[in-house]
Scaffold this active site. Structure first.
Site: not given
Length: 266
Positions: A60, A125-127, A133
């Site tokens: 992120y 994306h992820c965190m 992701s």
């Protein structure tokens, strides 16, 4: 909320929270990494390039740096965490997965396929860019490249060593692999497999190498050598060639002898 906080939003996610003090953002869940986490995680402002000039993988934090994304030519973003807010809707085309527990691989792959068809660079994306992701990217490689889970995972791991798939996420990838290939055991699709045909080879009448070939008679130890001398100790038992002729010759010889004697006596 005080005016000072409103004037100084978080430089990472853009929301108003005490980021420097470690407060978790109520909007997107973002927080500042602890000192131990910073030492163990390799930080990079740029996302990892998985497929050249097309597919990028990041966190992120990477997704929040719009200017850096633009320098890489990224124009679309696949957000795998529903709680993460899409920050720059006027600058990027976003697609967000709606389920925060299970990963919708088919939904994500359809969006990525459209990006590839349009020749658009996309960030997934992820965190933290470590589990959700990467799983989406691995699933896309399995679908688009025809690679098995092990090879796809290795490809992503080599380009982003910090990935660490959660057990539940990896199980979802195994289920997706069974959906695509039928089973989790078997050769990689990149390796061609040819069915074995039960065809008898041509022999043209010659014996095969594994057949028992009879030995020649002259190699037999019991056979008589051609150089051995015959045994002449006894008369031949069955030799009849010319026997009748020799008997007639004896008869004629006897008759002639008697006539000679008679002629002498006269």
């Amino acid at each position: 909320m005080r005016k000072r906080e409103r004037e100084n939003p978080c430089g990472v996610c853009g929301h108003y929270h005490k980021y420097e003090e470690g407060e978790v953002c109520e909007t997107c869940g973002h927080r500042m990494l602890a000192t131990s986490e910073k030492a163990s995680v390799h930080f990079s402002a740029f996302p990892s390039e998985i497929l050249p000039q097309f597919l990028y993988l990041g966190s992120y934090d990477n997704a929040s740096r719009s200017e850096l994304l633009k320098t890489q030519g990224i124009s679309r973003v696949l957000n795998t965490v529903p709680a993460c807010q899409n920050l720059y809707k006027n600058s990027f085309t976003y697609h967000c997965l709606q389920d925060d527990k299970s990963l919708s691989f088919d939904d994500a792959n359809q969006f990525l396929e459209n990006c590839e068809r349009d020749k658009a660079r996309v960030l997934v994306h992820c965190m933290s860019g470590k589990s959700r992701s990467p799983a989406i990217v691995i699933a896309y490689l399995m679908k688009s490249k025809g690679w098995r889970l092990e090879r796809s995972h290795q490809w992503v791991k080599e380009r982003r060593p910090s990935i660490d798939l959660a057990e539940a996420v990896y199980q979802q990838l195994q289920e997706y692999e069974r959906k695509l290939f039928g089973s989790t055991d078997g050769p990689d699709s990149s390796t061609p497999v040819f069915p074995s045909l039960d065809v008898q080879p041509f022999s043209f009448g010659f014996p095969k190498t594994d057949d028992q070939v009879p030995m020649p008679a002259f190699n037999n130890i019991a056979a008589t050598s051609i150089f051995s001398r015959p045994n002449f100790e006894g008369p031949p038992q069955e030799f009849t060639f010319g026997a009748g002729l020799s008997q007639n010759n004896n008869t004629c010889h006897n008759s002639n002898s008697s006539s000679d004697v008679q002629m002498d006596s006269s």
